[in-house]
Design a protein around this motif. Sequence first.
Motif, PDB file in Angstrom:
ATOM      1  N   ILE A 140       2.037   1.653  -3.489  1.00 16.32           N
ATOM      2  CA  ILE A 140       0.776   2.118  -4.324  1.00 16.32           C
ATOM      3  C   ILE A 140       0.555   3.701  -4.043  1.00 16.32           C
ATOM      4  O   ILE A 140       0.480   4.448  -5.297  1.00 16.32           O
ATOM      5  CB  ILE A 140      -0.394   1.273  -4.111  1.00 16.32           C
ATOM      6  CG1 ILE A 140      -0.495   0.156  -4.512  1.00 16.32           C
ATOM      7  CG2 ILE A 140      -1.871   2.083  -4.816  1.00 16.32           C
ATOM      8  CD1 ILE A 140      -1.475  -1.042  -4.044  1.00 16.32           C
ATOM      9  N   TRP A 141       0.703   4.320  -3.001  1.00 12.15           N
ATOM     10  CA  TRP A 141       0.235   5.520  -2.534  1.00 12.15           C
ATOM     11  C   TRP A 141       1.565   6.252  -3.198  1.00 12.15           C
ATOM     12  O   TRP A 141       1.230   7.503  -3.674  1.00 12.15           O
ATOM     13  CB  TRP A 141       0.467   5.746  -1.039  1.00 12.15           C
ATOM     14  CG  TRP A 141       0.266   7.197  -0.522  1.00 12.15           C
ATOM     15  CD1 TRP A 141      -0.791   7.677  -0.504  1.00 12.15           C
ATOM     16  CD2 TRP A 141       1.480   7.842  -0.213  1.00 12.15           C
ATOM     17  NE1 TRP A 141      -0.405   9.221  -0.181  1.00 12.15           N
ATOM     18  CE2 TRP A 141       0.761   9.097   0.200  1.00 12.15           C
ATOM     19  CE3 TRP A 141       2.784   7.537   0.300  1.00 12.15           C
ATOM     20  CZ2 TRP A 141       1.439  10.030   0.944  1.00 12.15           C
ATOM     21  CZ3 TRP A 141       3.575   8.486   0.840  1.00 12.15           C
ATOM     22  CH2 TRP A 141       2.674   9.977   1.207  1.00 12.15           C
ATOM     23  N   PHE A 156       0.764  -1.387  -0.010  1.00 14.66           N
ATOM     24  CA  PHE A 156      -0.237   0.006  -0.005  1.00 14.66           C
ATOM     25  C   PHE A 156       0.823   1.240   0.111  1.00 14.66           C
ATOM     26  O   PHE A 156       0.417   2.284  -0.477  1.00 14.66           O
ATOM     27  CB  PHE A 156      -1.318   0.077   1.121  1.00 14.66           C
ATOM     28  CG  PHE A 156      -2.164  -1.018   1.014  1.00 14.66           C
ATOM     29  CD1 PHE A 156      -3.019  -0.921  -0.006  1.00 14.66           C
ATOM     30  CD2 PHE A 156      -2.057  -2.169   1.652  1.00 14.66           C
ATOM     31  CE1 PHE A 156      -4.035  -1.771  -0.240  1.00 14.66           C
ATOM     32  CE2 PHE A 156      -3.178  -2.974   1.496  1.00 14.66           C
ATOM     33  CZ  PHE A 156      -4.193  -2.944   0.631  1.00 14.66           C
ATOM     34  N   LYS A 186      -4.626   3.031 -10.289  1.00  6.50           N
ATOM     35  CA  LYS A 186      -4.742   2.996  -8.955  1.00  6.50           C
ATOM     36  C   LYS A 186      -5.985   2.318  -8.157  1.00  6.50           C
ATOM     37  O   LYS A 186      -5.669   1.496  -7.416  1.00  6.50           O
ATOM     38  CB  LYS A 186      -4.970   4.557  -8.388  1.00  6.50           C
ATOM     39  CG  LYS A 186      -4.661   4.794  -7.064  1.00  6.50           C
ATOM     40  CD  LYS A 186      -5.145   6.452  -6.917  1.00  6.50           C
ATOM     41  CE  LYS A 186      -4.638   6.547  -5.226  1.00  6.50           C
ATOM     42  NZ  LYS A 186      -5.050   8.226  -5.231  1.00  6.50           N
ATOM     43  N   TYR A 202      -4.982  -0.878  -6.016  1.00  8.74           N
ATOM     44  CA  TYR A 202      -5.615  -1.100  -4.440  1.00  8.74           C
ATOM     45  C   TYR A 202      -6.485  -2.532  -4.353  1.00  8.74           C
ATOM     46  O   TYR A 202      -6.535  -3.125  -3.192  1.00  8.74           O
ATOM     47  CB  TYR A 202      -6.504   0.190  -4.224  1.00  8.74           C
ATOM     48  CG  TYR A 202      -5.673   1.039  -3.596  1.00  8.74           C
ATOM     49  CD1 TYR A 202      -5.137   1.059  -2.284  1.00  8.74           C
ATOM     50  CD2 TYR A 202      -5.516   2.440  -4.151  1.00  8.74           C
ATOM     51  CE1 TYR A 202      -4.282   1.964  -1.943  1.00  8.74           C
ATOM     52  CE2 TYR A 202      -4.764   3.412  -3.824  1.00  8.74           C
ATOM     53  CZ  TYR A 202      -4.069   3.240  -2.618  1.00  8.74           C
ATOM     54  OH  TYR A 202      -3.403   4.147  -1.790  1.00  8.74           O
TER      55      TYR A 202
END
Length: 75
Positions: free
Chosen positions: A33-34, A30, A52, A56
């Motif tokens: 991804i962020w 995560f 995105k 997620y």
Amino acid sequence: EIYTRKIVAAASDVYKRQMLLSVQLPLTVFMQIWLTSSPKVMGTYANKPFTKGLLYAVGFIVTALNLYLLYVSLQ
């Protein structure tokens, strides 16, 4: 018999280490991804909204599977 015990003990240690890694995995996934979705960090190469969302979704699936593995392993 001594070698068999050592092999079983080593396999058990590897299994425990893998369990610890699977607990840490969602944090790493995560965070990446962020970071890769941030225009401030990635500029024009930041993930688009569709990508995105897809990332997620995959992250949540992997997290759910890891939690299930942890639950089953501790029983």
